[in-house]
Design a protein around this motif. Structure first.
Motif, PDB file in Angstrom:
ATOM      1  N   GLU A   1       0.861  -1.187   0.000  1.00  0.00           N
ATOM      2  CA  GLU A   1       0.000   0.000   0.000  1.00  0.00           C
ATOM      3  C   GLU A   1       0.896   1.234   0.000  1.00  0.00           C
ATOM      4  OE1 GLU A   1      -3.883   1.677   0.015  1.00  0.00           O
ATOM      5  OE2 GLU A   1      -3.153  -0.358  -0.274  1.00  0.00           O
ATOM      6  N   PRO A   2       0.824   2.106  -1.014  1.00  0.00           N
ATOM      7  CA  PRO A   2       1.761   3.243  -1.118  1.00  0.00           C
ATOM      8  C   PRO A   2       1.674   4.216   0.045  1.00  0.00           C
ATOM      9  CG  PRO A   2      -0.013   3.427  -2.747  1.00  0.00           C
ATOM     10  CD  PRO A   2      -0.103   2.051  -2.157  1.00  0.00           C
ATOM     11  N   GLU A   3       0.535   4.238   0.750  1.00  0.00           N
ATOM     12  CA  GLU A   3       0.379   5.174   1.862  1.00  0.00           C
ATOM     13  C   GLU A   3       0.995   4.656   3.160  1.00  0.00           C
ATOM     14  OE1 GLU A   3      -3.815   5.365   1.714  1.00  0.00           O
ATOM     15  OE2 GLU A   3      -3.878   7.138   0.416  1.00  0.00           O
ATOM     16  N   VAL A   4       1.551   3.431   3.148  1.00  0.00           N
ATOM     17  CA  VAL A   4       2.130   2.824   4.350  1.00  0.00           C
ATOM     18  C   VAL A   4       3.649   2.801   4.220  1.00  0.00           C
ATOM     19  CG1 VAL A   4       2.259   0.757   5.785  1.00  0.00           C
ATOM     20  CG2 VAL A   4       0.071   1.423   4.753  1.00  0.00           C
ATOM     21  N   ALA A   5       4.338   3.397   5.189  1.00  0.00           N
ATOM     22  CA  ALA A   5       5.804   3.433   5.167  1.00  0.00           C
ATOM     23  C   ALA A   5       6.404   2.242   5.910  1.00  0.00           C
ATOM     24  CB  ALA A   5       6.304   4.737   5.779  1.00  0.00           C
ATOM     25  N   GLN A   6       5.815   1.883   7.057  1.00  0.00           N
ATOM     26  CA  GLN A   6       6.294   0.747   7.845  1.00  0.00           C
ATOM     27  C   GLN A   6       5.090  -0.033   8.349  1.00  0.00           C
ATOM     28  OE1 GLN A   6       8.746   3.378  10.548  1.00  0.00           O
ATOM     29  NE2 GLN A   6      10.178   1.666  10.370  1.00  0.00           N
ATOM     30  N   ALA A   7       5.313  -1.328   8.589  1.00  0.00           N
ATOM     31  CA  ALA A   7       4.217  -2.163   9.074  1.00  0.00           C
ATOM     32  C   ALA A   7       4.765  -3.295   9.926  1.00  0.00           C
ATOM     33  CB  ALA A   7       3.406  -2.736   7.914  1.00  0.00           C
ATOM     34  N   ALA A   8       3.980  -3.695  10.890  1.00  0.00           N
ATOM     35  CA  ALA A   8       4.279  -4.872  11.720  1.00  0.00           C
ATOM     36  C   ALA A   8       2.960  -5.593  11.966  1.00  0.00           C
ATOM     37  CB  ALA A   8       4.923  -4.470  13.039  1.00  0.00           C
ATOM     38  N   VAL A   9       3.004  -6.913  11.896  1.00  0.00           N
ATOM     39  CA  VAL A   9       1.808  -7.728  12.134  1.00  0.00           C
ATOM     40  C   VAL A   9       2.129  -8.719  13.235  1.00  0.00           C
ATOM     41  CG1 VAL A   9       0.148  -9.340  11.134  1.00  0.00           C
ATOM     42  CG2 VAL A   9       1.050  -7.470   9.741  1.00  0.00           C
ATOM     43  N   ILE A  10       1.248  -8.805  14.221  1.00  0.00           N
ATOM     44  CA  ILE A  10       1.439  -9.754  15.316  1.00  0.00           C
ATOM     45  C   ILE A  10       0.119 -10.464  15.599  1.00  0.00           C
ATOM     46  CG2 ILE A  10       3.256  -8.362  16.379  1.00  0.00           C
ATOM     47  CD1 ILE A  10       1.210  -7.598  18.564  1.00  0.00           C
ATOM     48  N   VAL A  11       0.217 -11.540  16.357  1.00  0.00           N
ATOM     49  CA  VAL A  11      -0.965 -12.220  16.876  1.00  0.00           C
ATOM     50  C   VAL A  11      -1.170 -11.768  18.314  1.00  0.00           C
ATOM     51  CG1 VAL A  11      -2.011 -14.429  17.472  1.00  0.00           C
ATOM     52  CG2 VAL A  11      -0.656 -14.219  15.393  1.00  0.00           C
ATOM     53  N   ARG A  12      -2.362 -11.272  18.610  1.00  0.00           N
ATOM     54  CA  ARG A  12      -2.697 -10.856  19.968  1.00  0.00           C
ATOM     55  C   ARG A  12      -3.741 -11.810  20.534  1.00  0.00           C
ATOM     56  NH1 ARG A  12      -0.787  -5.693  21.320  1.00  0.00           N
ATOM     57  NH2 ARG A  12      -1.963  -5.972  23.250  1.00  0.00           N
ATOM     58  N   GLU A  13      -3.676 -11.990  21.840  1.00  0.00           N
ATOM     59  CA  GLU A  13      -4.676 -12.795  22.550  1.00  0.00           C
ATOM     60  C   GLU A  13      -5.099 -12.009  23.789  1.00  0.00           C
ATOM     61  OE1 GLU A  13      -5.372 -17.414  24.076  1.00  0.00           O
ATOM     62  OE2 GLU A  13      -3.536 -16.843  23.016  1.00  0.00           O
ATOM     63  N   ASP A  14      -5.692 -10.826  23.549  1.00  0.00           N
ATOM     64  CA  ASP A  14      -6.124  -9.976  24.649  1.00  0.00           C
ATOM     65  C   ASP A  14      -7.284 -10.596  25.414  1.00  0.00           C
ATOM     66  OD1 ASP A  14      -4.280  -7.779  24.130  1.00  0.00           O
ATOM     67  OD2 ASP A  14      -5.451  -7.449  22.326  1.00  0.00           O
ATOM     68  N   VAL A  15      -8.081 -11.414  24.719  1.00  0.00           N
ATOM     69  CA  VAL A  15      -9.130 -12.199  25.361  1.00  0.00           C
ATOM     70  C   VAL A  15      -8.667 -13.651  25.329  1.00  0.00           C
ATOM     71  CG1 VAL A  15     -11.541 -12.932  25.261  1.00  0.00           C
ATOM     72  CG2 VAL A  15     -10.915 -10.595  24.623  1.00  0.00           C
ATOM     73  N   PRO A  16      -8.533 -14.334  26.473  1.00  0.00           N
ATOM     74  CA  PRO A  16      -8.008 -15.707  26.483  1.00  0.00           C
ATOM     75  C   PRO A  16      -8.736 -16.611  25.499  1.00  0.00           C
ATOM     76  CG  PRO A  16      -8.238 -14.880  28.716  1.00  0.00           C
ATOM     77  CD  PRO A  16      -8.866 -13.845  27.819  1.00  0.00           C
ATOM     78  N   GLY A  17      -7.932 -17.305  24.672  1.00  0.00           N
ATOM     79  CA  GLY A  17      -8.489 -18.224  23.699  1.00  0.00           C
ATOM     80  C   GLY A  17      -8.901 -17.577  22.392  1.00  0.00           C
ATOM     81  N   ASP A  18      -8.798 -16.246  22.276  1.00  0.00           N
ATOM     82  CA  ASP A  18      -9.225 -15.530  21.073  1.00  0.00           C
ATOM     83  C   ASP A  18      -7.996 -14.904  20.422  1.00  0.00           C
ATOM     84  OD1 ASP A  18     -10.475 -14.132  19.087  1.00  0.00           O
ATOM     85  OD2 ASP A  18     -11.289 -12.578  20.395  1.00  0.00           O
ATOM     86  N   GLN A  19      -7.392 -15.630  19.484  1.00  0.00           N
ATOM     87  CA  GLN A  19      -6.209 -15.137  18.790  1.00  0.00           C
ATOM     88  C   GLN A  19      -6.628 -14.303  17.580  1.00  0.00           C
ATOM     89  OE1 GLN A  19      -3.856 -18.669  17.931  1.00  0.00           O
ATOM     90  NE2 GLN A  19      -2.456 -18.072  19.557  1.00  0.00           N
ATOM     91  N   ARG A  20      -6.013 -13.114  17.449  1.00  0.00           N
ATOM     92  CA  ARG A  20      -6.344 -12.239  16.328  1.00  0.00           C
ATOM     93  C   ARG A  20      -5.078 -11.640  15.738  1.00  0.00           C
ATOM     94  NH1 ARG A  20     -11.774  -8.904  18.210  1.00  0.00           N
ATOM     95  NH2 ARG A  20     -12.687 -10.547  19.479  1.00  0.00           N
ATOM     96  N   LEU A  21      -5.095 -11.502  14.424  1.00  0.00           N
ATOM     97  CA  LEU A  21      -4.006 -10.816  13.738  1.00  0.00           C
ATOM     98  C   LEU A  21      -4.269  -9.310  13.780  1.00  0.00           C
ATOM     99  CD1 LEU A  21      -3.534 -13.046  10.572  1.00  0.00           C
ATOM    100  CD2 LEU A  21      -1.833 -12.670  12.358  1.00  0.00           C
ATOM    101  N   VAL A  22      -3.253  -8.563  14.185  1.00  0.00           N
ATOM    102  CA  VAL A  22      -3.363  -7.107  14.245  1.00  0.00           C
ATOM    103  C   VAL A  22      -2.207  -6.513  13.440  1.00  0.00           C
ATOM    104  CG1 VAL A  22      -3.406  -5.072  15.724  1.00  0.00           C
ATOM    105  CG2 VAL A  22      -4.456  -7.204  16.507  1.00  0.00           C
ATOM    106  N   ALA A  23      -2.540  -5.567  12.557  1.00  0.00           N
ATOM    107  CA  ALA A  23      -1.525  -4.878  11.754  1.00  0.00           C
ATOM    108  C   ALA A  23      -1.306  -3.469  12.303  1.00  0.00           C
ATOM    109  CB  ALA A  23      -1.962  -4.810  10.302  1.00  0.00           C
ATOM    110  N   TYR A  24      -0.039  -3.097  12.485  1.00  0.00           N
ATOM    111  CA  TYR A  24       0.337  -1.763  12.948  1.00  0.00           C
ATOM    112  C   TYR A  24       0.971  -1.013  11.778  1.00  0.00           C
ATOM    113  CZ  TYR A  24      -0.559  -3.705  17.542  1.00  0.00           C
ATOM    114  OH  TYR A  24      -1.159  -4.291  18.632  1.00  0.00           O
ATOM    115  N   LEU A  25       0.478   0.191  11.491  1.00  0.00           N
ATOM    116  CA  LEU A  25       0.875   0.930  10.305  1.00  0.00           C
ATOM    117  C   LEU A  25       1.514   2.261  10.686  1.00  0.00           C
ATOM    118  CD1 LEU A  25      -2.524   0.601   8.378  1.00  0.00           C
ATOM    119  CD2 LEU A  25      -0.681  -1.081   8.502  1.00  0.00           C
ATOM    120  N   VAL A  26       2.633   2.576  10.050  1.00  0.00           N
ATOM    121  CA  VAL A  26       3.222   3.914  10.130  1.00  0.00           C
ATOM    122  C   VAL A  26       3.016   4.547   8.758  1.00  0.00           C
ATOM    123  CG1 VAL A  26       5.312   5.283  10.445  1.00  0.00           C
ATOM    124  CG2 VAL A  26       4.916   3.228  11.841  1.00  0.00           C
TER     125      VAL A  26
END
Length: 623
Positions: free
Chosen positions: A463-488
């Motif tokens: 995506e040309p509007e994104v300079a940096q990105a990181a993707v992780i798996v979060r489990e903020d709710v036990p048993g509920d794994q979600r992919l989260v993308a962080y964009l600069v």
């Protein structure tokens, strides 16, 4: 069992194992067992000859005996051979889960070619990418899916009138090496499966007949299938378990019951099917098993004798829950795509000990090594990287000799053989069981599918509007794994998250599309200037409702359920908000539908949730 130790602290530059430790590990790896040297078609043909009238496969109104299945596969194999399929070729299958899928897989291996199952749930761009990389000689598909197949390969559309006519005229006898023009041996490739790749593109794993037949024979020794057994084939085509689901019952003389194409997503459908079809064996990933056990009628699946569980770490509490609901035995298995389906297994105790999950012992003709960074074996109780060796290793990555050499390395303990670096952390227990502790890299498992976070990050960075990105798996709710993308954002840009999400959904399988996108001024770094993934913030919770507020009991109930399962405030959800756009997935949707049934007595199918994913649309379904 000893405590986890740092291998470097145990010994710096010296051998880590005592003679006693080495003797123990050698004993645990003494898995040699005679397995008949045969190919998949030879094994299935032997079953068809032994019991031709026994039921082999069925789906809804279509039922085939072993003789009928073998003959249909032979006719299709003849067409493929006539079209040029040869040993060493790849034949792709872009087919829905169906009887034709089973026939197609058997037909391809009868030609001597390797079959490549392509999940029809993938976006068209992903299917095109896989076919372009694999370069199949031919592609099997249907008229309904032909438009999604963009390939230079010869297309064989199974339900076209011309193809049906050719099949009716084809020779129904087993193809021979003379028909194939080259001999088919256990060393030849049987199938190719694509997995997520860290370079930003998926990679194909090539597995030989001898590897998968070894595992099937061992599986049959663990859970002997036979007449009267029915296995539910419900795993998506892109997951290696589907290979076992197809060929294990066929070499054992059992029957395959094929689930509807989207049936694996719907726990209510699975309960009904298992009960109505008297299913005796099926497979679940742990996250899917959890949702299945939440179905009120799951305890009524009394025909189940065995459930095989793999693809993710199996929590001890889920083992205990399973034992409280079902009388079936639970077999926990572990294995990467780079080794034929599973390399360890263990029948779970009905009262498991608390603590890390056990993945069991190595299967026949398989060795496990736990090594430090210098590839020295570490003692039992010490954490290290898990390496695999033995007959079940894949041949390597299709067309990727560099990556093959990097991951499939020389076995220093058995001259002339290879071992595979799994990237998994594990340790031997004092009783010879293996404990699994997660990953050492950016690879994760989402709903049983292997995901390279680097591949998602590469897609986001396009995506040309994104300079940096990181993707992780979060489990903020036990048993509920979600992919989260962080964009600069790029300088002066404001990324359009809706457009980005839509583009990713066209490129990536649904389980690889992040459920949340978080904008940051900069990515957090550690003192040595590396990304500090632990400092990435929890996604913000929308606090302002952007659409109409709920009206009536049904809409209010759905807003409450959306909020609970998506970890959002109720006043941030409007009736026109899309459950999946808010971060939902099929497993969470199944749980919402279960709660709807408990509260209202109304049973909605999962496909209804996919068609009508907003509060107001689902409320209309309830009405």
């Amino acid at each position: 069992m000893t405590d986890i130790l740092d291998p470097v602290a145990v010994a710096d530059g010296t051998e880590l194992l005592s003679a006693a430790d080495l003797s123990l590990i050698d004993g645990w790896n003494a898995t040699g067992h005679h397995v008949p040297t045969a190919t998949l078609p030879e094994l299935v043909q032997a079953s068809a000859a032994a019991h031709p009238d026994r039921p082999a496969v069925r789906h809804r109104g279509t039922r085939l005996s072993y003789a009928e299945l073998n003959e249909r596969a032979n006719r299709l194999a003849r067409l493929l051979i006539r079209g040029g399929a040869r040993r060493g070729d790849i034949v792709a299958m872009v087919l829905p889960r169906s009887v034709d899928y089973i026939v197609g897989a058997l037909a391809v291996v009868k030609t001597g070619a390797a079959y490549l199952p392509v999940d029809t749930g993938y976006p068209v761009d992903r299917i095109t990418q896989v076919l372009a990389d694999a370069r199949p000689a031919q592609v099997l598909t249907t008229t309904a899916l032909a438009d999604s197949v963009h390939s230079e390969a010869r297309l064989l559309v199974l339900d076209e009138e011309s193809t049906l006519h050719e099949l009716a005229q084809a020779d129904p006898t087993d193809p021979t090496d003379a028909d194939r023009q080259l001999p088919l041996t256990p060393d030849n490739p049987a199938y190719v499966l694509y997995t997520s790749g860290s370079t930003g593109r998926p990679k194909g794993v090539v597995v030989a007949h001898k590897a998968i037949t070894n595992r099937l024979h061992h599986m049959q020794s663990e859970i002997p299938l036979g007449a009267g057994d029915r296995l539910l084939q419900k795993t998506p085509a892109g997951f290696d378990v589907t290979v076992r689901e197809v060929f294990w019952p066929l070499i054992a003389g059992a029957e395959i019951v094929v689930a509807d194409p989207d049936g694996h997503r719907d726990p209510a459908y699975l309960v009904e099917t298992i009960t109505a079809e008297s299913i005796t064996v099926c497979h679940f990933v742990p996250s899917g098993l959890k949702v299945f056990l939440q179905e009120p009628e799951a305890a009524g699946c009394t025909s189940l004798r065995h459930v095989v569980c793999g693809g993710e770490a199996l929590p001890a509490e889920l083992q205990a829950w399973f034992a409280s609901v079902l009388e079936a035995r639970l077999l926990n298995v572990y294995g990467p795509t780079e080794a034929a389906v599973d390399v360890t297994s263990m029948f779970c105790p009905r009262n498991p000990e608390p603590g890390p999950v056990l993945i069991g012992r190595p299967v026949w003709n398989t060795r496990l090594y736990v090594l430090d960074e210098q590839r020295r074996q570490v003692p039992p109780g010490v954490l290290g990287e898990l390496y695999l060796a033995g007959v079940q290793l894949a041949e390597g990555y299709l067309g990727r000799p560099d990556l093959t050499a990097e991951r499939f390395v020389e076995d220093p303990f058995v001259p002339g053989e290879r071992m595979y670096r799994t990237g998994d952390l594990a340790r031997w227990r004092a009783d010879g069981m293996m404990e699994f502790f997660g990953r050492i890299d950016h690879q994760v498992k989402i709903r049983g599918f292997r995901v390279e976070l680097d591949e998602i990050e590469s897609a986001v960075l396009r995506e040309p509007e994104v300079a940096q990105a990181a993707v992780i798996v979060r489990e903020d709710v036990p048993g509920d794994q979600r992919l989260v993308a962080y964009l600069v954002p790029a300088a002066g840009a404001v990324p359009d998250v809706r457009r980005l999400r839509e583009r990713l959904a066209r490129e990536l399988p649904d389980y690889m599309v992040p459920t949340a996108f978080v904008g940051l001024d900069r990515l957090p770094l550690t003192p040595n200037e590396k990304l500090d993934r632990t400092a990435l913030p929890r996604p913000g919770r929308a606090a302002v409702r952007t659409g109409r507020a709920p009206r009536g009991e049904a809409e209010q109930l759905l807003v409450e359920l959306f909020a609970r399962f998506l970890d959002l405030p109720e006043d941030g959800i409007g009736v026109a908000d899309d459950f999946f756009a808010l971060g939902g997935n099929s497993l969470l949707a199944a749980q919402v539908l279960g709660e709807i049934r408990k509260s209202t007595g109304v049973r909605l199918r999962l496909n209804q949730a996919f068609r009508t994913p907003t509060v107001e649309a689902l409320a209309a379904q309830l009405a």
